[in-house]
Design a protein around this motif. Structure first.
Motif, PDB file in Angstrom:
ATOM      1  N   ASP A 187       0.861  -1.176   0.000  1.00 19.68           N
ATOM      2  CA  ASP A 187       0.000   0.000   0.000  1.00 19.68           C
ATOM      3  C   ASP A 187       0.902   1.232   0.000  1.00 19.68           C
ATOM      4  O   ASP A 187       2.108   1.137   0.260  1.00 19.68           O
ATOM      5  CB  ASP A 187      -0.922   0.006   1.216  1.00 19.68           C
ATOM      6  N   TRP A 188       0.319   2.407  -0.303  1.00 19.41           N
ATOM      7  CA  TRP A 188       1.128   3.622  -0.352  1.00 19.41           C
ATOM      8  C   TRP A 188       0.271   4.842  -0.057  1.00 19.41           C
ATOM      9  O   TRP A 188      -0.922   4.866  -0.341  1.00 19.41           O
ATOM     10  CB  TRP A 188       1.810   3.763  -1.710  1.00 19.41           C
ATOM     11  N   LYS A 189       0.905   5.832   0.532  1.00 16.06           N
ATOM     12  CA  LYS A 189       0.309   7.155   0.688  1.00 16.06           C
ATOM     13  C   LYS A 189       0.990   8.156  -0.228  1.00 16.06           C
ATOM     14  O   LYS A 189       0.357   9.090  -0.714  1.00 16.06           O
ATOM     15  CB  LYS A 189       0.409   7.616   2.147  1.00 16.06           C
ATOM     16  N   THR A 190       2.293   7.954  -0.441  1.00 20.26           N
ATOM     17  CA  THR A 190       3.103   8.840  -1.273  1.00 20.26           C
ATOM     18  C   THR A 190       3.944   7.985  -2.195  1.00 20.26           C
ATOM     19  O   THR A 190       4.470   6.946  -1.772  1.00 20.26           O
ATOM     20  CB  THR A 190       4.016   9.723  -0.411  1.00 20.26           C
ATOM     21  N   TYR A 191       4.087   8.412  -3.451  1.00 20.08           N
ATOM     22  CA  TYR A 191       4.813   7.581  -4.419  1.00 20.08           C
ATOM     23  C   TYR A 191       5.495   8.487  -5.437  1.00 20.08           C
ATOM     24  O   TYR A 191       4.906   9.465  -5.932  1.00 20.08           O
ATOM     25  CB  TYR A 191       3.842   6.644  -5.131  1.00 20.08           C
ATOM     26  N   CYS A 192       6.719   8.141  -5.782  1.00 17.02           N
ATOM     27  CA  CYS A 192       7.511   8.874  -6.768  1.00 17.02           C
ATOM     28  C   CYS A 192       7.281   8.295  -8.161  1.00 17.02           C
ATOM     29  O   CYS A 192       7.546   7.120  -8.400  1.00 17.02           O
ATOM     30  CB  CYS A 192       8.993   8.793  -6.406  1.00 17.02           C
TER      31      CYS A 192
ATOM     32  N   ARG B  91       3.221  11.701  -6.080  1.00 13.23           N
ATOM     33  CA  ARG B  91       1.766  11.537  -6.019  1.00 13.23           C
ATOM     34  C   ARG B  91       1.313  11.155  -4.615  1.00 13.23           C
ATOM     35  O   ARG B  91       2.021  10.463  -3.890  1.00 13.23           O
ATOM     36  CB  ARG B  91       1.311  10.471  -7.006  1.00 13.23           C
ATOM     37  N   MET B  92       0.104  11.592  -4.278  1.00 11.75           N
ATOM     38  CA  MET B  92      -0.552  11.222  -3.032  1.00 11.75           C
ATOM     39  C   MET B  92      -1.736  10.338  -3.368  1.00 11.75           C
ATOM     40  O   MET B  92      -2.561  10.693  -4.218  1.00 11.75           O
ATOM     41  CB  MET B  92      -1.033  12.466  -2.289  1.00 11.75           C
ATOM     42  N   LYS B  93      -1.846   9.197  -2.705  1.00 19.01           N
ATOM     43  CA  LYS B  93      -2.979   8.315  -2.962  1.00 19.01           C
ATOM     44  C   LYS B  93      -4.289   9.007  -2.600  1.00 19.01           C
ATOM     45  O   LYS B  93      -5.288   8.883  -3.318  1.00 19.01           O
ATOM     46  CB  LYS B  93      -2.829   7.015  -2.179  1.00 19.01           C
ATOM     47  N   ASP B  94      -4.289   9.739  -1.493  1.00 20.16           N
ATOM     48  CA  ASP B  94      -5.456  10.510  -1.085  1.00 20.16           C
ATOM     49  C   ASP B  94      -5.061  11.984  -1.095  1.00 20.16           C
ATOM     50  O   ASP B  94      -4.424  12.473  -0.148  1.00 20.16           O
ATOM     51  CB  ASP B  94      -5.920  10.101   0.309  1.00 20.16           C
ATOM     52  N   PRO B  95      -5.427  12.719  -2.133  1.00 19.61           N
ATOM     53  CA  PRO B  95      -5.031  14.138  -2.202  1.00 19.61           C
ATOM     54  C   PRO B  95      -5.571  14.985  -1.061  1.00 19.61           C
ATOM     55  O   PRO B  95      -5.050  16.070  -0.803  1.00 19.61           O
ATOM     56  CB  PRO B  95      -5.620  14.597  -3.548  1.00 19.61           C
ATOM     57  N   ASN B  96      -6.601  14.491  -0.377  1.00 19.11           N
ATOM     58  CA  ASN B  96      -7.182  15.245   0.730  1.00 19.11           C
ATOM     59  C   ASN B  96      -6.567  14.911   2.083  1.00 19.11           C
ATOM     60  O   ASN B  96      -6.990  15.459   3.113  1.00 19.11           O
ATOM     61  CB  ASN B  96      -8.696  14.998   0.780  1.00 19.11           C
TER      62      ASN B  96
ATOM     63  N   ALA C  16       0.654  20.852 -14.589  1.00 23.75           N
ATOM     64  CA  ALA C  16      -0.377  20.460 -13.631  1.00 23.75           C
ATOM     65  C   ALA C  16      -0.833  19.047 -13.949  1.00 23.75           C
ATOM     66  O   ALA C  16      -0.881  18.636 -15.102  1.00 23.75           O
ATOM     67  CB  ALA C  16      -1.561  21.419 -13.682  1.00 23.75           C
ATOM     68  N   GLY C  17      -1.144  18.290 -12.906  1.00 20.42           N
ATOM     69  CA  GLY C  17      -1.599  16.917 -13.099  1.00 20.42           C
ATOM     70  C   GLY C  17      -1.970  16.299 -11.773  1.00 20.42           C
ATOM     71  O   GLY C  17      -2.137  16.998 -10.760  1.00 20.42           O
ATOM     72  N   ASP C  18      -2.058  14.988 -11.739  1.00 23.28           N
ATOM     73  CA  ASP C  18      -2.470  14.274 -10.542  1.00 23.28           C
ATOM     74  C   ASP C  18      -1.280  14.015  -9.627  1.00 23.28           C
ATOM     75  O   ASP C  18      -0.950  12.874  -9.299  1.00 23.28           O
ATOM     76  CB  ASP C  18      -3.155  12.954 -10.918  1.00 23.28           C
ATOM     77  N   PHE C  19      -0.605  15.065  -9.232  1.00 25.02           N
ATOM     78  CA  PHE C  19       0.526  14.934  -8.321  1.00 25.02           C
ATOM     79  C   PHE C  19       0.503  16.107  -7.355  1.00 25.02           C
ATOM     80  O   PHE C  19      -0.108  17.153  -7.616  1.00 25.02           O
ATOM     81  CB  PHE C  19       1.854  14.871  -9.070  1.00 25.02           C
ATOM     82  N   ALA C  20       1.184  15.917  -6.219  1.00 24.06           N
ATOM     83  CA  ALA C  20       1.204  16.933  -5.173  1.00 24.06           C
ATOM     84  C   ALA C  20       2.464  17.774  -5.209  1.00 24.06           C
ATOM     85  O   ALA C  20       2.460  18.937  -4.791  1.00 24.06           O
ATOM     86  CB  ALA C  20       1.068  16.268  -3.799  1.00 24.06           C
ATOM     87  N   PHE C  21       3.579  17.167  -5.691  1.00 20.62           N
ATOM     88  CA  PHE C  21       4.864  17.848  -5.708  1.00 20.62           C
ATOM     89  C   PHE C  21       5.638  17.436  -6.964  1.00 20.62           C
ATOM     90  O   PHE C  21       5.366  16.393  -7.570  1.00 20.62           O
ATOM     91  CB  PHE C  21       5.707  17.484  -4.473  1.00 20.62           C
ATOM     92  N   VAL C  22       6.613  18.243  -7.300  1.00 15.99           N
ATOM     93  CA  VAL C  22       7.598  17.896  -8.330  1.00 15.99           C
ATOM     94  C   VAL C  22       8.973  18.145  -7.741  1.00 15.99           C
ATOM     95  O   VAL C  22       9.211  19.197  -7.124  1.00 15.99           O
ATOM     96  CB  VAL C  22       7.411  18.741  -9.607  1.00 15.99           C
TER      97      VAL C  22
END
Length: 433
Positions: free
Chosen positions: A277-282, A292-297, A336-342
């Motif tokens: 499982d993951w919460k954060t993934y590169c 990316r964040m599995k749950d953006p909220n 912009a896309g489905d990610f939280a950070f770059v």
């Protein structure tokens, strides 16, 4: 008055220094150069990887508009055989092919990225390849939108003994296919993409004998496209462009940010070390990566990830020079896309997606991100891509230092007399008569 035509030849990872080399060593190319106009160093988009870049080059839009932000699809936990963004249905805005079809012009594409099953390309051999040992070339191309006529006359005669993605054999096939399309169909717009120079840089470094060999081949192929236009009787009305998507930078190591995420409870593995499982993934793009964040909220995990990335940046050992939040990436680079950070590289570190130790992955040639050189870096770094044009609608002797790649498709549109009101870019009027 005859309708103007445009042939676009994108040589992946070709840079201004390669043009300078040709001007010193190839008199035929030097003569073409004097007759045409050039943007010496175009500013590409972020990340500087092939599929997002080529989508910008055909749409005239930045990634926050067209939606293609990575070569590959996102499949957390999968490290091999990850599908790429081959098919045009992922693009969120129209492109130059659609603009031409709306105006009643004919269109063609040979290995232009993200064109699989494009509804507005009449003659299409998209960048795609067999997906398994059982998958045949005919089956894969027909599945991706190559018509029976194009297969029989432009692909089948030249592809039989070619292993797709080997160089220069694949590129020779693509040029033959393109020349046959020009002679047979006389499209108003043809866009072609080859990968030999890019591949050689990944394998051997930025400026090597093999790279120079690929650059010389590119100049020869550019002339072959012109010869095909002469055979077809459309040379006098055709404008030829030799362009590129990005440069590259040499690297010395590959770092795995997902190892750090696993150490801090943001990635969970099972007893065999597989991703559970993951919460954060590169999600890597080579010299940058999208986090990316599995749950953006999940604000707690967002803050934990941001603090961790900033510490990794500040410690100076993880290859990170800058951390963008999603808002900063969009505001500064139209990304912009489905990610939280770059995260951006320090200039000599590429990013891998494995979550298993060791932290450092050896350089290897199994993936474009992990060889001697790669890309994905910020567009102001490293050698820069080029935009050269010659033809009846193009001025002679104009040299422009810098323009963004979003201006390329609007320039073709102006020549062809078609509209692209959605584009972020504008035509490069200085080049045009």
């Amino acid at each position: 008055m005859s309708q103007s035509r445009v042939i676009v030849f994108s040589c992946d990872a070709m840079v201004w220094e390669d043009v300078e080399y040709l001007l010193r060593t190839d008199e035929k190319f030097a003569d073409l150069y004097r007759r045409g106009s050039v943007v010496k160093r175009t500013r590409t988009i972020y990340p500087s990887v092939t599929y997002p870049c080529h989508t910008t080059m055909s749409t005239g839009c930045y990634p926050d508009r067209h939606g293609v932000t990575n070569n590959s699809e996102f499949h957390p936990g999968k490290l091999k055989n990850i599908p790429w963004n081959w098919f045009a249905d992922v693009i969120k805005c129209p492109d130059i092919f659609t603009a031409c079809k709306r105006a009643g012009l004919t269109t063609a594409s040979v290995f232009w990225p993200v064109t699989g099953n494009h509804p507005d390309i009449d003659y299409n051999v998209p960048e795609y390849w067999p997906q398994s040992d059982e998958d045949t070339k005919e089956a894969c191309y027909r599945r991706a939108g190559t018509s029976e006529d194009v297969w029989e006359h432009c692909v089948k005669p030249y592809v039989e003994n070619v292993k797709i993605r080997t160089h220069p054999d694949t590129d020779e096939f693509l040029i033959k296919c393109s020349c046959e399309m020009i002679r047979r169909y006389k499209p108003h717009l043809l866009m072609l993409h080859t990968g030999d120079v890019d591949s050689y840089r990944h394998k051997t470094g930025l400026f090597t004998d093999q790279v120079r060999s690929g650059v010389r081949d590119t100049a020869r192929w550019f002339l072959e496209l012109m010869s095909a236009a002469k055979d077809a009787g459309v040379y006098e009305e055709t404008n030829f462009f030799l362009i590129s998507d990005h440069g590259q930078m040499e690297i010395v190591r590959n770092i795995k940010p997902n190892v750090v995420f696993a150490d801090h409870g943001l990635i969970e593995v099972d007893e065999d070390g597989n991703l559970k499982d993951w919460k954060t993934y590169c999600h890597s793009t080579g010299l940058s990566a999208q986090i990316r964040m599995k749950d953006p909220n999940d604000r707690q995990s967002w803050q934990k990830t941001y603090d961790l990335l900033c510490r990794m940046r500040d410690e100076g050992i993880y290859g990170i020079s800058k951390v963008y939040t999603a808002r900063e990436a969009e505001e500064e680079e139209h990304l912009a896309g489905d990610f939280a950070f770059v995260i951006e590289s320090d200039g000599y570190t590429s990013f891998a997606e494995d979550w298993r130790r060791p932290m450092v992955k050896d350089l290897d040639l199994s993936d474009y991100r992990f060889g001697r050189a790669t890309h994905g870096h910020h567009p102001d770094k490293g050698p820069q891509p080029i935009f050269f044009g010659v033809g009846p609608d193009i001025r002679s002797g104009v040299e422009i230092e810098r323009r963004p790649t979003v201006d390329e498709a609007p320039t073709y549109a102006r020549i062809l007399g078609v509209d692209m009101p959605w584009a972020d870019g504008t035509p490069i009027e200085e080049m045009l008569k």
